[in-house]
Structure formats: structure tokens, C-alpha cells
Design an enzyme around this catalytic site. Sequence first.
Site, PDB file in Angstrom:
ATOM      1  N   TYR A 109       3.006   9.698  -0.327  1.00 32.08           N
ATOM      2  CA  TYR A 109       4.054   9.103   0.526  1.00 32.08           C
ATOM      3  C   TYR A 109       5.449   9.335  -0.049  1.00 32.08           C
ATOM      4  O   TYR A 109       6.449   9.129   0.633  1.00 32.08           O
ATOM      5  CB  TYR A 109       3.829   7.598   0.712  1.00 32.08           C
ATOM      6  CG  TYR A 109       2.527   7.203   1.371  1.00 32.08           C
ATOM      7  CD1 TYR A 109       1.673   8.155   1.934  1.00 32.08           C
ATOM      8  CD2 TYR A 109       2.126   5.871   1.423  1.00 32.08           C
ATOM      9  CE1 TYR A 109       0.460   7.783   2.528  1.00 32.08           C
ATOM     10  CE2 TYR A 109       0.928   5.494   2.019  1.00 32.08           C
ATOM     11  CZ  TYR A 109       0.096   6.453   2.560  1.00 32.08           C
ATOM     12  OH  TYR A 109      -1.090   6.068   3.139  1.00 32.08           O
ATOM     13  N   HIS A 123      -7.398   9.574  -2.216  1.00 29.39           N
ATOM     14  CA  HIS A 123      -6.801   9.472  -0.875  1.00 29.39           C
ATOM     15  C   HIS A 123      -7.703  10.058   0.215  1.00 29.39           C
ATOM     16  O   HIS A 123      -7.808   9.509   1.316  1.00 29.39           O
ATOM     17  CB  HIS A 123      -5.429  10.152  -0.876  1.00 29.39           C
ATOM     18  CG  HIS A 123      -4.505   9.663   0.185  1.00 29.39           C
ATOM     19  ND1 HIS A 123      -3.140   9.625   0.038  1.00 29.39           N
ATOM     20  CD2 HIS A 123      -4.733   9.196   1.433  1.00 29.39           C
ATOM     21  CE1 HIS A 123      -2.590   9.156   1.147  1.00 29.39           C
ATOM     22  NE2 HIS A 123      -3.541   8.899   2.007  1.00 29.39           N
ATOM     23  N   LYS A 166      -2.547   5.906  -4.329  1.00 25.92           N
ATOM     24  CA  LYS A 166      -3.659   6.832  -4.053  1.00 25.92           C
ATOM     25  C   LYS A 166      -3.353   8.202  -4.652  1.00 25.92           C
ATOM     26  O   LYS A 166      -2.202   8.646  -4.628  1.00 25.92           O
ATOM     27  CB  LYS A 166      -3.855   7.000  -2.537  1.00 25.92           C
ATOM     28  CG  LYS A 166      -3.778   5.714  -1.730  1.00 25.92           C
ATOM     29  CD  LYS A 166      -4.087   5.898  -0.269  1.00 25.92           C
ATOM     30  CE  LYS A 166      -3.765   4.645   0.523  1.00 25.92           C
ATOM     31  NZ  LYS A 166      -2.353   4.486   0.905  1.00 25.92           N
ATOM     32  N   ASP A 176       0.844  -1.205   0.000  1.00 25.65           N
ATOM     33  CA  ASP A 176       0.000   0.000   0.000  1.00 25.65           C
ATOM     34  C   ASP A 176       0.872   1.246   0.000  1.00 25.65           C
ATOM     35  O   ASP A 176       1.616   1.493   0.945  1.00 25.65           O
ATOM     36  CB  ASP A 176      -0.888   0.015   1.251  1.00 25.65           C
ATOM     37  CG  ASP A 176      -1.814   1.231   1.268  1.00 25.65           C
ATOM     38  OD1 ASP A 176      -2.865   1.168   0.611  1.00 25.65           O
ATOM     39  OD2 ASP A 176      -1.464   2.247   1.903  1.00 25.65           O
TER      40      ASP A 176
HETATM   41  N1  LIG Z   1      -5.566   6.306   3.569  1.00 25.37           N
HETATM   42  C1  LIG Z   1      -5.064   7.032   4.542  1.00 25.37           C
HETATM   43  O1  LIG Z   1      -5.420   8.201   4.754  1.00 25.37           O
HETATM   44  C2  LIG Z   1      -4.005   6.421   5.429  1.00 25.37           C
HETATM   45  C3  LIG Z   1      -3.640   7.063   6.621  1.00 25.37           C
HETATM   46  C4  LIG Z   1      -2.698   6.430   7.432  1.00 25.37           C
HETATM   47  C5  LIG Z   1      -2.153   5.217   7.052  1.00 25.37           C
HETATM   48  N2  LIG Z   1      -2.495   4.643   5.856  1.00 25.37           N
HETATM   49  C6  LIG Z   1      -1.895   3.341   5.409  1.00 25.37           C
HETATM   50  O2  LIG Z   1      -2.007   2.390   6.459  1.00 25.37           O
HETATM   51  C7  LIG Z   1      -0.719   1.901   6.802  1.00 25.37           C
HETATM   52  C8  LIG Z   1      -0.661   1.525   8.263  1.00 25.37           C
HETATM   53  O3  LIG Z   1      -0.974   2.612   9.096  1.00 25.37           O
HETATM   54  P1  LIG Z   1       0.126   3.458   9.923  1.00 25.37           P
HETATM   55  O4  LIG Z   1       1.426   3.408   9.227  1.00 25.37           O
HETATM   56  O5  LIG Z   1      -0.513   4.762  10.174  1.00 25.37           O
HETATM   57  O6  LIG Z   1       0.191   2.744  11.319  1.00 25.37           O
HETATM   58  P2  LIG Z   1       0.322   1.265  11.920  1.00 25.37           P
HETATM   59  O7  LIG Z   1       0.634   0.277  10.865  1.00 25.37           O
HETATM   60  O8  LIG Z   1      -0.888   1.080  12.758  1.00 25.37           O
HETATM   61  O9  LIG Z   1       1.532   1.440  12.914  1.00 25.37           O
HETATM   62  C9  LIG Z   1       2.820   1.746  12.475  1.00 25.37           C
HETATM   63  C10 LIG Z   1       3.604   2.127  13.722  1.00 25.37           C
HETATM   64  O10 LIG Z   1       3.613   1.026  14.637  1.00 25.37           O
HETATM   65  C11 LIG Z   1       4.942   0.560  14.805  1.00 25.37           C
HETATM   66  N3  LIG Z   1       4.857  -0.913  14.805  1.00 25.37           N
HETATM   67  C12 LIG Z   1       4.836  -1.751  13.740  1.00 25.37           C
HETATM   68  N4  LIG Z   1       4.734  -3.018  14.140  1.00 25.37           N
HETATM   69  C13 LIG Z   1       4.676  -3.006  15.486  1.00 25.37           C
HETATM   70  C14 LIG Z   1       4.583  -4.016  16.465  1.00 25.37           C
HETATM   71  N5  LIG Z   1       4.502  -5.318  16.127  1.00 25.37           N
HETATM   72  N6  LIG Z   1       4.560  -3.660  17.771  1.00 25.37           N
HETATM   73  C15 LIG Z   1       4.643  -2.344  18.111  1.00 25.37           C
HETATM   74  N7  LIG Z   1       4.723  -1.327  17.237  1.00 25.37           N
HETATM   75  C16 LIG Z   1       4.750  -1.659  15.916  1.00 25.37           C
HETATM   76  C17 LIG Z   1       5.738   1.119  13.656  1.00 25.37           C
HETATM   77  O11 LIG Z   1       7.076   1.356  14.023  1.00 25.37           O
HETATM   78  P3  LIG Z   1       8.319   0.644  13.259  1.00 25.37           P
HETATM   79  O12 LIG Z   1       8.229   1.029  11.812  1.00 25.37           O
HETATM   80  O13 LIG Z   1       9.516   1.208  13.967  1.00 25.37           O
HETATM   81  O14 LIG Z   1       8.150  -0.833  13.473  1.00 25.37           O
HETATM   82  C18 LIG Z   1       5.022   2.440  13.400  1.00 25.37           C
HETATM   83  O15 LIG Z   1       5.459   3.419  14.333  1.00 25.37           O
HETATM   84  C19 LIG Z   1       0.179   3.084   6.422  1.00 25.37           C
HETATM   85  O16 LIG Z   1       1.526   2.721   6.386  1.00 25.37           O
HETATM   86  C20 LIG Z   1      -0.409   3.463   5.093  1.00 25.37           C
HETATM   87  O17 LIG Z   1      -0.019   2.548   4.091  1.00 25.37           O
HETATM   88  C21 LIG Z   1      -3.435   5.216   5.056  1.00 25.37           C
END
Ligand SMILES: NC(=O)c1ccc[n+]([C@@H]2O[C@H](COP(=O)([O-])OP(=O)(O)OC[C@H]3O[C@@H](n4cnc5c(N)ncnc54)[C@H](OP(=O)(O)O)[C@@H]3O)[C@@H](O)[C@H]2O)c1
Length: 261
Positions: free
Chosen positions: A54, A110, A79, A49
Amino acid sequence: MTNDYSQPTVALSNGPAMPLLGFGTWQIPDSEATAATAAALEAGYRHIDTATGYQNEAGIGQALAAADLPRESIFVTTKMPPDHVGRERQTLEESLQKLGLDRVDLWLVHWPPNKQATPEAWEQFVAAQAEGLATSIGVSNYSLDQIDELISATGVAPAVNQIKWGPTLYDATIADGLAERGVVLEGYSPFRASNLDDPTLVAIAEKHGATTAQVIVGWHVKHKFVVIPKSTQPERIVANAAGARVDLADDEVAQIDALAE
Ligand SMILES: NC(=O)c1ccc[n+]([C@@H]2O[C@H](COP(=O)([O-])OP(=O)(O)OC[C@H]3O[C@@H](n4cnc5c(N)ncnc54)[C@H](OP(=O)(O)O)[C@@H]3O)[C@@H](O)[C@H]2O)c1
């Protein structure tokens, strides 16, 4: 390859299968995106994704090229930024060029541009899909009402709505409303939207010999919500994917649903 997380999948309304587990890449800089994506592909993720916003599509494209996997075995989402209305086609062409692909599997709006559904942008998405530049099209951060507006203006429902989601954000009205419209719910920020120390999650994790992060991934998969955890740490990339195989019992899923706030 140690694993293949192309399964399990959910069927999109227009036919293709979408892997329920994907690799999130928000906040991974382009300079780190190649290594992170390579680690994810090595760990068995088959769904990536990204987004124009990004600024890491080129780095991801390099990892995809180096992995040399059959195109049909990889599911790639990107997106369009909401302020790119009016230059949709150009935006998608730039994404494809950076990703080194001739089509994406899923192209999303997005955010609702200016907080509006914006059917004129959606018409351009429908046109890009008809041309084969995006196999499926969808939206992100749209309300049910905004989705209805797109459907009534164009007759085409988004295949997916990507929204912030997790146990505390669980809302059956949204989940059922999307399902009724044939829209797959793709959750984002599964960990950032959660308390990884929540006692209910800890108790269930202990029963399964898993981490709470893995339980959250397993909860999405059990519900057939798409989940796209992000990490740049190779051990977490592997561990988070294994969460897709945590086989939660129905009563455990119900306990996690009840964490909704
Ligand atoms: N459409 C939208 O508007 C939108 C908005 C936000 C996100 N997204 C998408 O959704 C994806 C996921 O969401 P996100 O990146 O916001 O957050 P997430 O996946 O919920 O969390 C990522 C965070 O958690 C940490 N993490 C990862 N694995 C972990 C574990 N097993 N235990 C503890 N902490 C952990 C990561 O740090 P480390 O990297 O140091 O492991 C990072 O700080 C994004 O990357 C993006 O592709 C889309």
C-alpha cells in the site's frame, strides 16, 4: 476519544485478542494516510490494516506516533507482498521501521506466492513470530487447501485468513472450514463487495435507523468476522465504525446470509 472500538474482539489461536473492527487503508496514499489514520484513531478505531504494497506505512506510522496511545491498545496489521519470498525478514524490518514499531500485531502473506501455498515463506513467518517481531502471523487470499498445506508442512496454522468477504460472498463452507482449523476469518472490501442499495439491506437498515454500510459492518461483527472498512472521508470513518454497534437480530443475520450468490 469519543468511542473505543478495541471491543468487541475475537481471540486468535495463539492467544491475543483482535478487534473485530479495523480501519482499511488500501488506496490511501502515504501523503493522506496520516490524516486518515488520525481520523480513524480519533473516531475510536484501535486496529489498522496496511501492507507493504500500500506504500503508506510511513504515513500511518506518523499518525500512530502522534496519537501517543499505549502500544498494547493498538492492533496493527501489515502484509508481505508475494514476490518478497526469500527476503521475508528484511521486508518485515522495513515495515516496522516505517510504522515506527518494534513489532506488528499481525503479519500476513498478502497473496499465495505464484498462487502456491509456499511453506518455505511460512517458515520464515514462524521464525519472525518466535523472535517477537510479529505477535501473530497469518495469510490472505488463501484457500482451505493451501492453509492445510501450510499446516501439514510446518505444524503451524495461520491465526487469520484475510479474504474478500461480504453478504453476497458469504459461504458457510469457507467460514466453517476456517473455524474448524482455528483460523479467524477477516473480511476485506466489505462495501466494494456489496450492493449498498440492496432492498434487504435497506429494509434492515431502516429498522435500525442505520445505513446499509453500517448494517454490513454489524453483520460481520455479529458473525465474529473481522471487518476493515476503508474511507478517507471523516464522516464516513466515524459512521462506518458505529456500524459495529448495530445490534442485528438472529433472523436479520439469516436474511443477510441468504444474500449469498
Ligand atoms: N488482502 C487483500 O488482498 C486486500 C484487498 C483489498 C482490500 N484489503 C483491505 O481491506 C480494506 C477494505 O477494503 P477496500 O478498501 O477494498 O473496500 P471497502 O472498504 O469495501 O470500500 C471502500 C470504498 O467505499 C467507499 N466508502 C467508504 N465508506 C462508505 C460508506 N459509508 N458509504 C459508501 N461508500 C463508502 C470508499 O470511499 P471514500 O474513501 O471516499 O469514503 C471507498 O471507495 C482495504 O482498505 C485494505 O485494508 C485487503
